[in-house]
Design an enzyme around this catalytic site. Structure first.
Site, PDB file in Angstrom:
ATOM      1  N   ARG A  25      92.467 128.539 -63.711  1.00  0.00           N
ATOM      2  CA  ARG A  25      92.112 128.286 -62.311  1.00  0.00           C
ATOM      3  C   ARG A  25      90.992 127.266 -62.138  1.00  0.00           C
ATOM      4  O   ARG A  25      91.104 126.336 -61.344  1.00  0.00           O
ATOM      5  CB  ARG A  25      91.646 129.585 -61.625  1.00  0.00           C
ATOM      6  CG  ARG A  25      92.748 130.444 -61.095  1.00  0.00           C
ATOM      7  CD  ARG A  25      92.355 131.877 -61.258  1.00  0.00           C
ATOM      8  NE  ARG A  25      92.298 132.158 -62.684  1.00  0.00           N
ATOM      9  CZ  ARG A  25      93.355 132.543 -63.394  1.00  0.00           C
ATOM     10  NH1 ARG A  25      94.491 132.768 -62.783  1.00  0.00           N
ATOM     11  NH2 ARG A  25      93.296 132.724 -64.701  1.00  0.00           N
ATOM     12  N   THR A  26      89.878 127.476 -62.846  1.00  0.00           N
ATOM     13  CA  THR A  26      88.707 126.634 -62.577  1.00  0.00           C
ATOM     14  C   THR A  26      89.030 125.193 -62.931  1.00  0.00           C
ATOM     15  O   THR A  26      88.781 124.268 -62.154  1.00  0.00           O
ATOM     16  CB  THR A  26      87.491 127.149 -63.376  1.00  0.00           C
ATOM     17  OG1 THR A  26      87.390 128.554 -63.168  1.00  0.00           O
ATOM     18  CG2 THR A  26      86.211 126.471 -62.930  1.00  0.00           C
TER      19      THR A  26
ATOM     20  N   LYS B  66      81.593 118.587 -84.496  1.00  0.00           N
ATOM     21  CA  LYS B  66      80.926 117.880 -85.610  1.00  0.00           C
ATOM     22  C   LYS B  66      79.414 118.031 -85.518  1.00  0.00           C
ATOM     23  O   LYS B  66      78.684 117.439 -86.310  1.00  0.00           O
ATOM     24  CB  LYS B  66      81.281 116.383 -85.563  1.00  0.00           C
ATOM     25  CG  LYS B  66      82.748 116.081 -85.715  1.00  0.00           C
ATOM     26  CD  LYS B  66      82.974 114.569 -85.707  1.00  0.00           C
ATOM     27  CE  LYS B  66      83.949 114.153 -84.655  1.00  0.00           C
ATOM     28  NZ  LYS B  66      83.986 112.719 -84.426  1.00  0.00           N
TER      29      LYS B  66
ATOM     30  N   ARG C 186      82.659 123.947 -68.610  1.00  0.00           N
ATOM     31  CA  ARG C 186      82.655 125.361 -69.027  1.00  0.00           C
ATOM     32  C   ARG C 186      82.319 125.391 -70.507  1.00  0.00           C
ATOM     33  O   ARG C 186      82.871 124.623 -71.295  1.00  0.00           O
ATOM     34  CB  ARG C 186      84.019 126.014 -68.785  1.00  0.00           C
ATOM     35  CG  ARG C 186      84.076 127.425 -69.377  1.00  0.00           C
ATOM     36  CD  ARG C 186      85.283 128.183 -68.932  1.00  0.00           C
ATOM     37  NE  ARG C 186      85.197 128.494 -67.507  1.00  0.00           N
ATOM     38  CZ  ARG C 186      86.081 129.263 -66.875  1.00  0.00           C
ATOM     39  NH1 ARG C 186      87.099 129.793 -67.538  1.00  0.00           N
ATOM     40  NH2 ARG C 186      85.951 129.513 -65.595  1.00  0.00           N
TER      41      ARG C 186
ATOM     42  N   HIS D  80      78.744 131.622 -62.785  1.00  0.00           N
ATOM     43  CA  HIS D  80      79.976 130.911 -62.404  1.00  0.00           C
ATOM     44  C   HIS D  80      79.848 130.617 -60.901  1.00  0.00           C
ATOM     45  O   HIS D  80      80.508 131.229 -60.069  1.00  0.00           O
ATOM     46  CB  HIS D  80      81.181 131.808 -62.694  1.00  0.00           C
ATOM     47  CG  HIS D  80      82.508 131.105 -62.701  1.00  0.00           C
ATOM     48  ND1 HIS D  80      82.691 129.809 -62.267  1.00  0.00           N
ATOM     49  CD2 HIS D  80      83.726 131.537 -63.100  1.00  0.00           C
ATOM     50  CE1 HIS D  80      83.971 129.487 -62.399  1.00  0.00           C
ATOM     51  NE2 HIS D  80      84.623 130.525 -62.900  1.00  0.00           N
TER      52      HIS D  80
HETATM   53  N1   CP Z   1      88.423 132.721 -62.197  1.00  0.00           N
HETATM   54  C1   CP Z   1      88.345 131.939 -63.305  1.00  0.00           C
HETATM   55  O1   CP Z   1      87.258 131.476 -63.693  1.00  0.00           O
HETATM   56  O2   CP Z   1      89.557 131.731 -63.906  1.00  0.00           O
HETATM   57  P1   CP Z   1      89.788 130.793 -65.171  1.00  0.00           P
HETATM   58  O3   CP Z   1      89.093 131.454 -66.341  1.00  0.00           O
HETATM   59  O4   CP Z   1      91.279 130.713 -65.343  1.00  0.00           O
HETATM   60  O5   CP Z   1      89.170 129.466 -64.874  1.00  0.00           O
END
Ligand code: CP
Length: 311
Positions: A62-63, A91, A112, A140
């Site tokens: 999603r993100t 590395k 991420r 998040h």
């Molecule tokens: N909600 C969320 O962060 O989903 P993903 O891990 O798929 O990005």
């Protein structure tokens, strides 16, 4: 005088919901409302010529896809890197050097990373606007903002909301970020449902105490179903050292249609779900988690536009 949506955000990088004020969330929610209309028309080209560096060193559906969709819906473009093993971090390149490099190529970066605190390290040196797309069990913030937008849409209010958070409250970064964000609103109440092993950590409960925010902790799902929102979460397998411990806790709470009979409570989940919401909930009007997913694109369009000065 500038309208709210034309006001720039008072920061260049978004790493945590703790940096946001009520004025910030008001402005972001307003721009998100405008972006919902833009998305409804298929998008526009306000970010033409701008490039997003989309760095995902931990799995995401999603993100990542919603950031990339948001950028492209606004006419921008993307370059991506995924998996630590396919980048020069494997590395030994540092997060700081990675930012200095990708910042030479792009106009804005989302990242991420599995390490808590990695987003702050990245933002400290990043030469272009930086957005935290999840740093291990830390924060998040874009998920919490899209959750906030969804709660306002579904419940027609934010002040006075009673939210029940269920599942892995220890490692779930989405519930940490959302708790700090909802703490900006008046008379919000929390019911926290988790096994003892996965209780909300002191960094959040001490925030509630400091701000005099009402919260109750229980191990029983049924005690949380009189709320406006039930926010289900997945037990985070990747944060456990022993698989046996994960297996013992993973399906402690499963929300079913039976739980929701005669209730208007709105069901949210950041997804992915791995059994915490039974499929018989999906057709019910309570089930808002796929509407929540679409709001992810809208919110990330708003944030990209605002941080690039194109809202
Ligand atoms: N909600 C969320 O962060 O989903 P993903 O891990 O798929 O990005």
């Amino acid at each position: 005088m500038l309208s709210t949506s034309k006001m720039p955000l008072p920061f260049r990088h978004l790493t945590s919901t703790k940096q946001l004020t009520r004025a910030d969330t008001d402005a972001i929610l307003q721009v998100a409302g405008e972006m919902e209309k833009v998305l409804g028309k298929g998008g526009d080209d306000r970010l033409r010529g701008k490039l997003l560096g989309s760095l995902f060193y931990e799995p995401s559906t999603r993100t990542r896809l919603s950031f990339e969709t948001a950028m492209q819906r606004l006419g921008g473009d993307i370059v991506t890197a995924d998996g630590l093993q396919f980048s020069s971090m494997y590395k030994g390149e540092t997060i700081e050097d990675t930012m200095m490099v990708v910042g030479q190529y792009t106009d804005i970066i989302c990242m991420r990373h599995p390490e808590q605190g990695s987003a702050d390290r990245a933002a400290a040196v990043c030469p272009v606007p930086f957005i935290n797309a999840g740093d291990g069990p830390g924060q998040h913030p874009t998920q919490a903002l899209l959750d906030l937008f969804t709660i306002e849409k579904e419940c027609k209010k934010l002040d006075g909301i009673h939210i029940t958070m269920v599942g892995d409250l220890k490692f779930g970064r989405t519930v940490h970020s959302l708790s700090f964000l909802l703490g900006l609103y008046k008379d919000v109440r929390f019911t926290l449902v988790s096994p003892k092993e996965l209780m909300m950590p002191p960094k959040v409960t001490s925030f509630f105490e400091e701000k005099k925010i009402s919260f109750a902790q229980t191990e029983k799902l049924e005690e949380g179903l009189d709320a406006d929102i039930v926010y289900m979460t997945r037990v985070q397998k990747e944060r456990f050292e022993e698989v046996k411990q994960y297996e013992a806790l993973k399906l402690k709470y499963v929300l079913t249609a039976e739980h929701l009979k005669g209730r208007k409570i709105v069901v949210l989940h950041p997804l992915p779900r791995v059994g915490e919401i039974a499929p018989d909930v999906d057709p019910l009007p309570n089930a808002a988690y796929f509407r929540q997913v679409r709001n992810g694109v809208v919110m990330r369009m708003a944030l990209l536009a605002m941080l690039l000065g194109k809202a």
